[in-house]
Design a protein around this motif. Structure first.
Motif, PDB file in Angstrom:
ATOM      1  N   GLY A 138     -58.679  35.161-125.011  1.00  0.00           N
ATOM      2  CA  GLY A 138     -57.960  33.860-125.190  1.00  0.00           C
ATOM      3  C   GLY A 138     -58.556  32.970-124.081  1.00  0.00           C
ATOM      4  O   GLY A 138     -58.806  33.461-122.903  1.00  0.00           O
ATOM      5  N   LEU A 139     -58.382  31.558-124.275  1.00  0.00           N
ATOM      6  CA  LEU A 139     -59.096  30.624-123.474  1.00  0.00           C
ATOM      7  C   LEU A 139     -57.759  29.728-122.852  1.00  0.00           C
ATOM      8  O   LEU A 139     -56.904  29.518-123.358  1.00  0.00           O
ATOM      9  N   LEU A 140     -58.097  29.394-121.517  1.00  0.00           N
ATOM     10  CA  LEU A 140     -57.348  28.522-120.783  1.00  0.00           C
ATOM     11  C   LEU A 140     -58.063  27.298-120.454  1.00  0.00           C
ATOM     12  O   LEU A 140     -59.035  27.431-120.007  1.00  0.00           O
ATOM     13  N   ALA A 141     -57.663  26.265-120.934  1.00  0.00           N
ATOM     14  CA  ALA A 141     -58.541  25.005-120.379  1.00  0.00           C
ATOM     15  C   ALA A 141     -57.292  24.026-119.302  1.00  0.00           C
ATOM     16  O   ALA A 141     -56.486  23.384-119.799  1.00  0.00           O
ATOM     17  N   VAL A 142     -57.943  23.784-118.193  1.00  0.00           N
ATOM     18  CA  VAL A 142     -57.142  22.955-117.363  1.00  0.00           C
ATOM     19  C   VAL A 142     -57.945  21.700-117.246  1.00  0.00           C
ATOM     20  O   VAL A 142     -59.248  21.915-116.558  1.00  0.00           O
ATOM     21  N   THR A 143     -57.423  20.619-117.351  1.00  0.00           N
ATOM     22  CA  THR A 143     -58.056  19.434-117.095  1.00  0.00           C
ATOM     23  C   THR A 143     -57.420  18.476-116.257  1.00  0.00           C
ATOM     24  O   THR A 143     -56.366  18.447-116.162  1.00  0.00           O
ATOM     25  N   GLU A 144     -58.294  18.013-115.203  1.00  0.00           N
ATOM     26  CA  GLU A 144     -57.686  17.017-114.229  1.00  0.00           C
ATOM     27  C   GLU A 144     -58.487  15.839-113.989  1.00  0.00           C
ATOM     28  O   GLU A 144     -59.612  16.034-114.126  1.00  0.00           O
ATOM     29  N   MET A 145     -58.206  14.759-113.458  1.00  0.00           N
ATOM     30  CA  MET A 145     -58.868  13.530-113.388  1.00  0.00           C
ATOM     31  C   MET A 145     -59.402  13.806-111.973  1.00  0.00           C
ATOM     32  O   MET A 145     -58.562  14.149-110.923  1.00  0.00           O
ATOM     33  N   SER A 146     -60.616  13.574-112.013  1.00  0.00           N
ATOM     34  CA  SER A 146     -61.445  13.530-110.830  1.00  0.00           C
ATOM     35  C   SER A 146     -61.122  12.099-110.002  1.00  0.00           C
ATOM     36  O   SER A 146     -61.259  12.038-108.766  1.00  0.00           O
ATOM     37  N   PHE A 147     -61.327  11.077-110.617  1.00  0.00           N
ATOM     38  CA  PHE A 147     -60.798   9.967-109.999  1.00  0.00           C
ATOM     39  C   PHE A 147     -60.218   8.908-111.050  1.00  0.00           C
ATOM     40  O   PHE A 147     -60.687   9.031-112.286  1.00  0.00           O
ATOM     41  N   PHE A 148     -59.141   7.996-110.631  1.00  0.00           N
ATOM     42  CA  PHE A 148     -58.630   7.068-111.408  1.00  0.00           C
ATOM     43  C   PHE A 148     -59.421   6.174-111.965  1.00  0.00           C
ATOM     44  O   PHE A 148     -60.501   5.732-111.467  1.00  0.00           O
ATOM     45  N   PRO A 149     -59.234   5.749-113.302  1.00  0.00           N
ATOM     46  CA  PRO A 149     -59.998   5.065-114.028  1.00  0.00           C
ATOM     47  C   PRO A 149     -60.318   3.488-113.147  1.00  0.00           C
ATOM     48  O   PRO A 149     -59.467   3.074-112.687  1.00  0.00           O
ATOM     49  N   ARG A 150     -61.694   2.988-113.451  1.00  0.00           N
ATOM     50  CA  ARG A 150     -61.834   1.634-112.604  1.00  0.00           C
ATOM     51  C   ARG A 150     -62.690   0.906-113.915  1.00  0.00           C
ATOM     52  O   ARG A 150     -63.048   1.323-114.843  1.00  0.00           O
ATOM     53  N   PHE A 151     -62.233  -0.447-113.736  1.00  0.00           N
ATOM     54  CA  PHE A 151     -62.398  -1.222-114.837  1.00  0.00           C
ATOM     55  C   PHE A 151     -63.091  -2.540-114.399  1.00  0.00           C
ATOM     56  O   PHE A 151     -63.557  -3.301-115.477  1.00  0.00           O
ATOM     57  N   LEU A 152     -63.121  -2.886-113.254  1.00  0.00           N
ATOM     58  CA  LEU A 152     -63.516  -4.416-112.985  1.00  0.00           C
ATOM     59  C   LEU A 152     -65.103  -4.405-112.623  1.00  0.00           C
ATOM     60  O   LEU A 152     -65.415  -3.517-111.752  1.00  0.00           O
ATOM     61  N   PRO A 153     -65.792  -5.352-112.710  1.00  0.00           N
ATOM     62  CA  PRO A 153     -66.972  -5.640-112.223  1.00  0.00           C
ATOM     63  C   PRO A 153     -66.831  -5.734-110.662  1.00  0.00           C
ATOM     64  O   PRO A 153     -65.948  -6.281-110.257  1.00  0.00           O
ATOM     65  N   ASP A 154     -68.050  -5.822-109.956  1.00  0.00           N
ATOM     66  CA  ASP A 154     -67.785  -5.979-108.544  1.00  0.00           C
ATOM     67  C   ASP A 154     -67.396  -7.405-108.111  1.00  0.00           C
ATOM     68  O   ASP A 154     -66.520  -7.411-107.268  1.00  0.00           O
ATOM     69  N   ASP A 155     -67.943  -8.177-108.693  1.00  0.00           N
ATOM     70  CA  ASP A 155     -67.396  -9.845-108.513  1.00  0.00           C
ATOM     71  C   ASP A 155     -66.510 -10.173-109.544  1.00  0.00           C
ATOM     72  O   ASP A 155     -67.289 -10.145-110.918  1.00  0.00           O
ATOM     73  N   ILE A 156     -65.443 -10.311-109.375  1.00  0.00           N
ATOM     74  CA  ILE A 156     -64.455 -10.740-110.402  1.00  0.00           C
ATOM     75  C   ILE A 156     -64.254 -12.223-110.454  1.00  0.00           C
ATOM     76  O   ILE A 156     -63.512 -12.821-111.261  1.00  0.00           O
ATOM     77  N   GLY A 157     -64.993 -12.873-109.588  1.00  0.00           N
ATOM     78  CA  GLY A 157     -65.202 -14.328-109.826  1.00  0.00           C
ATOM     79  C   GLY A 157     -63.927 -15.174-109.108  1.00  0.00           C
ATOM     80  O   GLY A 157     -63.809 -16.166-109.420  1.00  0.00           O
ATOM     81  N   VAL A 158     -63.508 -14.235-108.279  1.00  0.00           N
ATOM     82  CA  VAL A 158     -62.407 -15.231-107.296  1.00  0.00           C
ATOM     83  C   VAL A 158     -62.651 -14.875-105.745  1.00  0.00           C
ATOM     84  O   VAL A 158     -62.119 -14.930-105.019  1.00  0.00           O
ATOM     85  N   GLY A 159     -63.969 -14.609-105.347  1.00  0.00           N
ATOM     86  CA  GLY A 159     -64.410 -14.586-104.095  1.00  0.00           C
ATOM     87  C   GLY A 159     -64.215 -13.381-103.453  1.00  0.00           C
ATOM     88  O   GLY A 159     -64.147 -13.356-102.102  1.00  0.00           O
TER      89      GLY A 159
END
Ligand code: SAM
Length: 267
Positions: A138-159
């Motif tokens: 039988g199989l065990l599958a352990v999943t964990e996040m290696s890093f939290f999601p990122r969403f924004l571009p480098d320049d978000i337009g507010v300086g």
């Protein structure tokens, strides 16, 4: 966890499932390939609102899935969704605290634990329980996040270029755990440790903007006083529904994260 924290966590888990649907399908297919025959008895440890349970029940149409969680609220949402999908006959919610010992699951072919093992007081004991309750092969599958999601571009337009990277750097909790030695210590044979690099761009799932907002709000709530005031103001603009920079209006979002799955077999 308070009632309102559980509600917030449940929303985050449900958004996560909607936005990362294609990754989840790829992961479940891969486990199907690694299994010696389609798994018929599956246990989901720390199931939350059922992301893994429901994906597995849908991918393996003969399987019975036991979803184990501490929280009745999570299990309630899970069983409602299972009913709506016509899966109630094959999905069972089982309330149990895995820190207090292994619940009555019987023997299984596949044990799944996604983003849950790090919550346990003694993960080694939970892994030993998984070993004892898997059939040989039988199989065990352990999943964990290696890093939290990122969403924004480098320049978000507010300086404030590089804002999101600085938020993550401020909250960095060090290297993520390598579960391989823990699995081997519990008696498992490691089959693979596979990182899934998720990079969604262009036409994104409809829930993405809300997912980004909930994730960034969670990070915002953990930032301390040492975080630069100008960066905080820029982040608040991104989180403000009425701001022109709001994450809910942006057309430049992406979703970047890495999840790693350790697949291990009971010899
Ligand atoms: C981050 S959520 C992950 C949920 C789900 N596996 C997913 O990937 O969406 C962690 C879950 O583990 C559950 N949990 C935490 N400690 C637990 C314990 N000691 N026994 C059972 N469940 C636990 C929580 O209630 C929560 O639903």
């Amino acid at each position: 966890m308070s009632q309102s924290e559980t509600t917030a966590m449940a929303e985050l888990l449900e958004l996560d499932a909607q936005v990362l649907q294609s990754y989840l399908a790829e992961l479940v297919d891969w486990l199907g390939d690694l299994s010696d025959g389609a798994p018929a008895r599956i246990v989901d440890l720390g199931s939350g609102t059922g992301t893994g349970t429901l994906a597995l029940a849908q991918r393996f149409p003969r399987a019975h899935v036991t979803a184990v969680d501490l929280s009745p609220q999570m299990l309630h949402r899970l069983t409602e969704k299972a009913s709506a999908l016509g899966l109630a006959g094959r999905v069972r919610g089982l309330r149990a605290d895995l820190d207090q010992g292994w619940p009555r699951t019987g023997t299984s072919d596949l044990v799944w634990a996604a983003s849950s093992l790090h919550h346990m007081a003694d993960p080694g004991r939970v892994l030993a329980g998984a070993f004892d309750h898997l059939r040989p092969g039988g199989l065990l599958a352990v999943t964990e996040m290696s890093f939290f999601p990122r969403f924004l571009p480098d320049d978000i337009g507010v300086g404030r270029p590089g804002l999101e990277a600085r938020v993550h750097a401020a909250l960095d909790s060090g290297p993520s755990v390598d579960w391989s030695p823990h699995l081997e210590r519990a008696g498992f044979r490691l089959e693979a440790a596979r990182p899934f690099a998720i990079d969604l761009r262009g036409s994104l799932p409809p829930a993405t903007a809300r997912y980004a907002q909930v994730c960034l709000r969670k990070l915002r709530s953990h930032l301390g006083r040492e975080f630069a005031a100008d960066d905080l103001a820029a982040l608040d603009a991104v989180l403000d529904d009425d701001s022109p920079h709001s994450v809910l209006r942006r057309t430049d979002l992406t979703v970047r994260t890495v999840r790693t799955t350790w697949a291990a077999r009971r010899p």
